[in-house]
Design a protein around this motif. Structure first.
Motif, PDB file in Angstrom:
ATOM      1  N   ASP A   9       0.751  -1.207  -0.215  1.00 42.92           N
ATOM      2  CA  ASP A   9      -0.156  -0.112  -0.088  1.00 42.92           C
ATOM      3  C   ASP A   9       0.751   1.086   0.018  1.00 42.92           C
ATOM      4  O   ASP A   9       1.681   1.653   0.932  1.00 42.92           O
ATOM      5  N   TYR A  10       1.054   1.876  -1.245  1.00 41.90           N
ATOM      6  CA  TYR A  10       1.796   2.956  -1.241  1.00 41.90           C
ATOM      7  C   TYR A  10       1.141   4.458  -1.478  1.00 41.90           C
ATOM      8  O   TYR A  10       1.726   5.341  -2.082  1.00 41.90           O
ATOM      9  N   SER A  11      -0.095   4.279  -1.086  1.00 44.04           N
ATOM     10  CA  SER A  11      -1.044   5.418  -1.112  1.00 44.04           C
ATOM     11  C   SER A  11      -0.466   6.606  -0.107  1.00 44.04           C
ATOM     12  O   SER A  11      -0.873   7.801  -0.551  1.00 44.04           O
ATOM     13  N   GLN A  12       0.274   6.260   0.715  1.00 44.87           N
ATOM     14  CA  GLN A  12       0.555   7.703   1.528  1.00 44.87           C
ATOM     15  C   GLN A  12       2.201   8.062   1.102  1.00 44.87           C
ATOM     16  O   GLN A  12       2.965   8.502   2.023  1.00 44.87           O
ATOM     17  N   VAL A  13       2.665   7.278   0.081  1.00 45.97           N
ATOM     18  CA  VAL A  13       4.064   7.561  -0.173  1.00 45.97           C
ATOM     19  C   VAL A  13       4.109   8.531  -1.574  1.00 45.97           C
ATOM     20  O   VAL A  13       3.271   8.591  -2.391  1.00 45.97           O
ATOM     21  N   THR A  14       5.240   9.520  -1.285  1.00 44.66           N
ATOM     22  CA  THR A  14       5.192  10.357  -2.406  1.00 44.66           C
ATOM     23  C   THR A  14       6.720   9.871  -3.207  1.00 44.66           C
ATOM     24  O   THR A  14       7.815   9.835  -2.849  1.00 44.66           O
ATOM     25  N   LYS A  99       4.780  11.850  -8.417  1.00 43.31           N
ATOM     26  CA  LYS A  99       4.682  13.214  -7.916  1.00 43.31           C
ATOM     27  C   LYS A  99       5.348  14.242  -8.339  1.00 43.31           C
ATOM     28  O   LYS A  99       5.078  15.278  -8.699  1.00 43.31           O
TER      29      LYS A  99
END
Length: 188
Positions: A9-14, A99
């Motif tokens: 889960d890389y939803s919180q990774v920039t 990003k």
């Protein structure tokens, strides 16, 4: 890479990827104004003579080093769009949501510079100091990030990065020299 990124889960990774330093042109520029929008609009014109690329095929950006009166001292950057397109395509191939795209030297400078602090207002020009035009004492530092085949050099004056360059020389050259000079196996 797609398999690795698909499992977590890389939803919180920039995700940030860097373009190789030698793929861009960086020049020290002084603008007679400090408005970011005005600087951005005039970059392509100001760098037109300094870059070996077609200006219409480049992305221009800048990093403000400091303000001197109403002027801005910057590191102006020109990168061919093809290099940016390649790195965005590579990120898509990896299955990551990219990003930020930056340059290696600027990414490295984020480790050695207080990038979150606004550029200072100063009396002396850091660019003229970096070019040896000032006699006053300034705190200068050189940082080398020595890689296998290349080295990234960043120079700071008064805690502001004023220069970055990619040197096509790395630890492998040191190893090769030790191997020749002392007849050592490469592994040692």
């Amino acid at each position: 890479m797609r398999g690795v990124f698909g499992k977590g889960d890389y939803s919180q990774v920039t995700f940030v990827m860097a373009i190789r330093q030698e793929k861009a042109t960086i020049r020290k520029k002084i603008f007679p104004f400090s408005d970011r929008i005005k600087i951005q609009k005039s970059l392509s014109f100001e760098m037109e003579e300094d870059i070996p690329f077609d200006p219409d095929m480049c992305i221009f950006d800048f990093k403000t080093i400091q303000y001197v009166g109403n002027s801005s001292e910057t590191l102006a950057i020109a990168i061919p769009k093809t290099h940016i397109e390649k790195i965005i395509s590579l990120a898509k191939d990896f299955g990551i949501d990219l990003k930020i795209v930056t340059l290696e030297g600027f990414a490295f400078a984020n480790l050695i510079e207080e990038w979150w602090v606004a550029p200072p207002v100063a009396q002396d020009s850091l660019i003229s100091i970096a070019e040896g035009e000032s006699k006053s004492q300034k705190a200068a530092e050189i940082f080398l990030n020595i890689g296998h085949k290349k080295t990234i050099l960043c120079a700071k004056i008064n805690n502001r990065m004023v220069f970055t360059r990619s040197l096509m020389w790395g630890a492998d050259f040191i190893i090769q020299d030790l191997v020749k000079r002392y007849q050592l196996p490469y592994i040692e």
